[in-house]
Structures are given as C-alpha cells and as structure tokens.
Design a protein around this motif. Structure first.
Motif, PDB file in Angstrom:
ATOM      1  N   ILE A  67       0.953  -1.095   0.044  1.00  0.00           N
ATOM      2  CA  ILE A  67      -0.018  -0.027  -0.074  1.00  0.00           C
ATOM      3  C   ILE A  67       0.763   1.130  -0.027  1.00  0.00           C
ATOM      4  O   ILE A  67       0.595   2.023  -0.920  1.00  0.00           O
ATOM      5  CB  ILE A  67      -0.929  -0.025   1.304  1.00  0.00           C
ATOM      6  N   CYS A  68       1.769   1.567   0.891  1.00  0.00           N
ATOM      7  CA  CYS A  68       2.663   2.419   1.010  1.00  0.00           C
ATOM      8  C   CYS A  68       3.365   2.706  -0.395  1.00  0.00           C
ATOM      9  O   CYS A  68       3.669   3.949  -0.863  1.00  0.00           O
ATOM     10  CB  CYS A  68       3.735   2.460   2.281  1.00  0.00           C
ATOM     11  N   ASP A  69       3.958   1.606  -0.673  1.00  0.00           N
ATOM     12  CA  ASP A  69       5.121   1.695  -1.988  1.00  0.00           C
ATOM     13  C   ASP A  69       4.103   2.171  -3.271  1.00  0.00           C
ATOM     14  O   ASP A  69       4.504   2.661  -4.172  1.00  0.00           O
ATOM     15  CB  ASP A  69       5.908   0.518  -2.216  1.00  0.00           C
ATOM     16  N   GLY A  70       3.092   1.393  -3.516  1.00  0.00           N
ATOM     17  CA  GLY A  70       2.206   1.437  -4.237  1.00  0.00           C
ATOM     18  C   GLY A  70       1.594   3.039  -4.666  1.00  0.00           C
ATOM     19  O   GLY A  70       1.587   3.484  -5.699  1.00  0.00           O
ATOM     20  N   LEU A  71       1.426   3.623  -3.276  1.00  0.00           N
ATOM     21  CA  LEU A  71       0.828   4.963  -3.488  1.00  0.00           C
ATOM     22  C   LEU A  71       2.175   5.830  -3.668  1.00  0.00           C
ATOM     23  O   LEU A  71       1.942   6.928  -4.216  1.00  0.00           O
ATOM     24  CB  LEU A  71      -0.143   5.317  -2.257  1.00  0.00           C
ATOM     25  N   GLY A  72       3.014   5.682  -2.868  1.00  0.00           N
ATOM     26  CA  GLY A  72       4.232   6.514  -2.755  1.00  0.00           C
ATOM     27  C   GLY A  72       5.104   6.648  -4.131  1.00  0.00           C
ATOM     28  O   GLY A  72       5.496   7.751  -4.307  1.00  0.00           O
ATOM     29  N   GLY A  73       4.827   5.648  -4.776  1.00  0.00           N
ATOM     30  CA  GLY A  73       5.355   5.703  -6.238  1.00  0.00           C
ATOM     31  C   GLY A  73       4.962   6.921  -7.162  1.00  0.00           C
ATOM     32  O   GLY A  73       5.572   7.450  -7.851  1.00  0.00           O
ATOM     33  N   PHE A  74       3.687   7.365  -6.866  1.00  0.00           N
ATOM     34  CA  PHE A  74       3.278   8.551  -7.568  1.00  0.00           C
ATOM     35  C   PHE A  74       4.035   9.738  -7.232  1.00  0.00           C
ATOM     36  O   PHE A  74       4.342  10.627  -7.817  1.00  0.00           O
ATOM     37  CB  PHE A  74       1.560   8.817  -7.434  1.00  0.00           C
ATOM     38  N   PHE A  79       8.722   3.467  -8.940  1.00  0.00           N
ATOM     39  CA  PHE A  79       8.178   2.428  -8.078  1.00  0.00           C
ATOM     40  C   PHE A  79       8.945   1.406  -7.639  1.00  0.00           C
ATOM     41  O   PHE A  79       9.882   0.907  -8.522  1.00  0.00           O
ATOM     42  CB  PHE A  79       7.133   1.891  -8.856  1.00  0.00           C
ATOM     43  N   SER A  80       8.802   0.895  -6.403  1.00  0.00           N
ATOM     44  CA  SER A  80       9.975  -0.164  -5.815  1.00  0.00           C
ATOM     45  C   SER A  80       9.323  -1.304  -6.401  1.00  0.00           C
ATOM     46  O   SER A  80       8.257  -1.477  -6.947  1.00  0.00           O
ATOM     47  CB  SER A  80      10.080  -0.139  -4.452  1.00  0.00           C
ATOM     48  N   ASP A  81       9.876  -2.605  -6.159  1.00  0.00           N
ATOM     49  CA  ASP A  81       9.447  -3.817  -6.268  1.00  0.00           C
ATOM     50  C   ASP A  81       8.067  -4.070  -5.558  1.00  0.00           C
ATOM     51  O   ASP A  81       7.216  -4.555  -6.235  1.00  0.00           O
ATOM     52  CB  ASP A  81      10.400  -4.979  -6.067  1.00  0.00           C
ATOM     53  N   GLU A  82       8.030  -3.745  -4.465  1.00  0.00           N
ATOM     54  CA  GLU A  82       6.854  -3.730  -3.795  1.00  0.00           C
ATOM     55  C   GLU A  82       5.667  -2.750  -4.471  1.00  0.00           C
ATOM     56  O   GLU A  82       4.221  -3.250  -4.369  1.00  0.00           O
ATOM     57  CB  GLU A  82       6.834  -3.397  -2.369  1.00  0.00           C
ATOM     58  N   GLY A  83       5.902  -1.626  -4.730  1.00  0.00           N
ATOM     59  CA  GLY A  83       4.940  -0.645  -5.388  1.00  0.00           C
ATOM     60  C   GLY A  83       4.567  -1.305  -6.777  1.00  0.00           C
ATOM     61  O   GLY A  83       3.377  -1.118  -7.131  1.00  0.00           O
ATOM     62  N   ARG A  84       5.583  -1.834  -7.402  1.00  0.00           N
ATOM     63  CA  ARG A  84       5.051  -2.282  -8.908  1.00  0.00           C
ATOM     64  C   ARG A  84       4.197  -3.487  -8.441  1.00  0.00           C
ATOM     65  O   ARG A  84       3.170  -3.597  -9.480  1.00  0.00           O
ATOM     66  CB  ARG A  84       6.215  -2.829  -9.496  1.00  0.00           C
ATOM     67  N   LEU A  85       4.528  -4.374  -7.667  1.00  0.00           N
ATOM     68  CA  LEU A  85       3.530  -5.701  -7.560  1.00  0.00           C
ATOM     69  C   LEU A  85       2.113  -5.199  -7.057  1.00  0.00           C
ATOM     70  O   LEU A  85       1.338  -6.158  -7.143  1.00  0.00           O
ATOM     71  CB  LEU A  85       4.297  -6.328  -6.227  1.00  0.00           C
ATOM     72  N   ALA A  86       2.139  -4.166  -6.201  1.00  0.00           N
ATOM     73  CA  ALA A  86       0.786  -3.611  -5.679  1.00  0.00           C
ATOM     74  C   ALA A  86      -0.053  -3.559  -7.001  1.00  0.00           C
ATOM     75  O   ALA A  86      -1.290  -3.929  -6.926  1.00  0.00           O
ATOM     76  CB  ALA A  86       0.692  -2.500  -4.971  1.00  0.00           C
ATOM     77  N   TRP A  87       0.404  -2.587  -7.808  1.00  0.00           N
ATOM     78  CA  TRP A  87      -0.311  -2.276  -9.003  1.00  0.00           C
ATOM     79  C   TRP A  87      -0.517  -3.408  -9.772  1.00  0.00           C
ATOM     80  O   TRP A  87      -1.636  -3.767 -10.701  1.00  0.00           O
ATOM     81  CB  TRP A  87       0.301  -1.039  -9.688  1.00  0.00           C
TER      82      TRP A  87
END
Length: 266
Positions: A67-74, A79-87
């Motif tokens: 959640i944090c990395d997915g939203l924080g990437g904007f 996007f980190s690996d976790e942020g990319r995985l979230a989307w």
C-alpha cells in the motif's frame, strides 16, 4: 445449523479457501453425503470475512509495504518492487471483477450443479499437475510483468465456475508462466485479498436485506475459518517448494471420482 455443523463447515472453508483443491467441491459433500442443510448467506459472509482476516494478518507486513509503496510511487515517480507488485495485483483483479459482473447470474443458475463441480475438479486438477511438472519454475515475483499478471488474472476469472479453485487456477497459471512454486503461491494469496474483500462486501450487502442474522453462528464461523485459513497459508508456504503440487492434483482426482460416484448413485 447445529454447532457441530458450523464447526466442520467453517474449518472446511478456511482450509480449502487457500489450498488448490476447491472449497465449493468440499462444501457440497456434507449436503450430499450427510444431508446437512445449506449453510446460508450469513455463514458465507462469516467464513469469507474470516479468510480475509487470515490473509491480511499473515501478510500484514507485505500488505503495508504494498500500500505505502504503491501509493508512494506516484509522489516520487519511481516504483519499488513492492509498489510495482501492488499495481500488478490491482491489474490482475480486474478480469475476475468484470467476468463476475457480467456472468454472475448465469453461473449461479447454470453452473452450480454437482456434475459441473466434479468435472472442473478433475480437469483443473490435471492441469495443475501438468503445470507443476512441465513449468520452468525459474522466476520469482520480481520477474512478474503486467502481461503475466493480466494472464493470471484472466485465469482467476475461471474460478467463478464452481469446482475450479481460485488458488488452484492462479497457481496453475503462475507455474505455466515459469514462476517458482512459492512465488506463484504468494502471488495467489496476495491476489485473494481484493477478491475476497469484494466478495464479502457483496454478500454483506445481500445480508442486509434479510431480517434475522444468527450472530452466534457468524462469530464462530469467522474465528474458526480465520484460524484454519491462517494455519493453512503458513504450512502451505513452508512445504510447497518441497512437496510440489502432485499431492493436491491426486487429491482432486480422487475427490472428483467421489463426486461422480455420488451423482451416479443418487
């Protein structure tokens, strides 16, 4: 339902929700063999909520980072690996949502028979075995891209057909796309969060139209399904890299044979 029936059905639902063996196939057995009554909408809400709590608690750190990395990437533009995985999880959820909205009534009317469940239990059991044997099993979650996520999401939409198994078909798709067993299982479990949440929400909205709500049964169903689902996730991830999918595929074939026998002898 009697308390004993609630206990058994909640444990069955909690365990089979995340194993690749089909919860719907198991839940018809008490009705077919023992003549138990249908568990009802309130109980469905309870066990779905229990399963949701189990996967959220087990993957609480992963979910928080997603959640944090997915939203924080904007904000950062990266996007980190976790942020990319979230989307990718969000993307993979879309096909099941669209198919569910379009064909929900048709599936409930025409595809909930024992014959359909027996057939899908066997067919997708064989497909699971094939994917486990012939899949390359090389890639972790870091190698997952949007095309593969969308294909796994499309496979997940097939789980709307009773007997298919949501976890089973998504793990099968992941293995066929070259993912490692544990990576395919982990992605399947994380994918389950939005799907189970949406399902529980829809069931809850339907439940609001009913007059009597058995709160005791709901509470017991939530606790037992949640505990059994949590333990199931833990031990499955611990042993899947060693035991593989063959035991589950064999079990599905045996279960399908039992269902066919019940249909023929009825």
């Amino acid at each position: 339902m009697e308390t004993f029936q609630i206990v058994i059905l909640a444990l069955i639902q909690g365990i089979t929700e995340f194993l690749p063996i089909s919860s719907s196939a198991h839940l018809i057995l008490p009705n077919q063999v023992l003549g138990w009554p249908d568990q009802g909408l309130a109980f469905d809400v309870a066990v779905h909520f229990g399963s949701l709590m189990a996967v959220l608690i087990y993957f609480r750190k992963d979910v928080w980072h997603l959640i944090c990395d997915g939203l924080g990437g904007f904000k950062t533009g990266q996007f980190s690996d976790e942020g990319r995985l979230a989307w990718l999880i969000v993307l993979a959820t879309i096909p099941a949502g669209l198919v569910g909205l379009a064909f929900k009534d048709f599936i409930e009317t025409h595809l909930r028979s024992s014959a359909v469940i027996a057939a899908t239990t066997i067919i997708f059991g064989l497909l699971l075995w094939w994917a486990d044997v012939y899949g390359k099993r090389l890639d972790g979650l870091s190698k997952l891209n949007w095309k593969k996520a969308l294909m796994i999401g499309a496979a997940q939409s097939l789980a709307l057909i009773p007997g298919t198994s949501r976890s089973g078909i998504t793990m099968t798709a992941g293995l066929m796309l070259g993912m490692k067993r544990e990576a395919a299982a982990r992605f399947s479990f994380l994918m389950s969060i939005p799907v189970i949440a949406l399902s529980a929400l829809l069931l809850t909205l339907e439940l609001l139209d009913t007059q009597a709500v058995p709160w005791g049964s709901i509470f017991l169903g939530v606790i037992l399904s949640g505990l059994s689902a949590y333990l199931c996730i833990h031990f499955f991830l611990q042993f899947i890299s060693r035991i593989g999918m063959a035991p589950f595929a064999i079990y599905r074939l045996l279960l399908g044979a039992v269902l066919i026998w019940l249909i023929v002898s009825a």
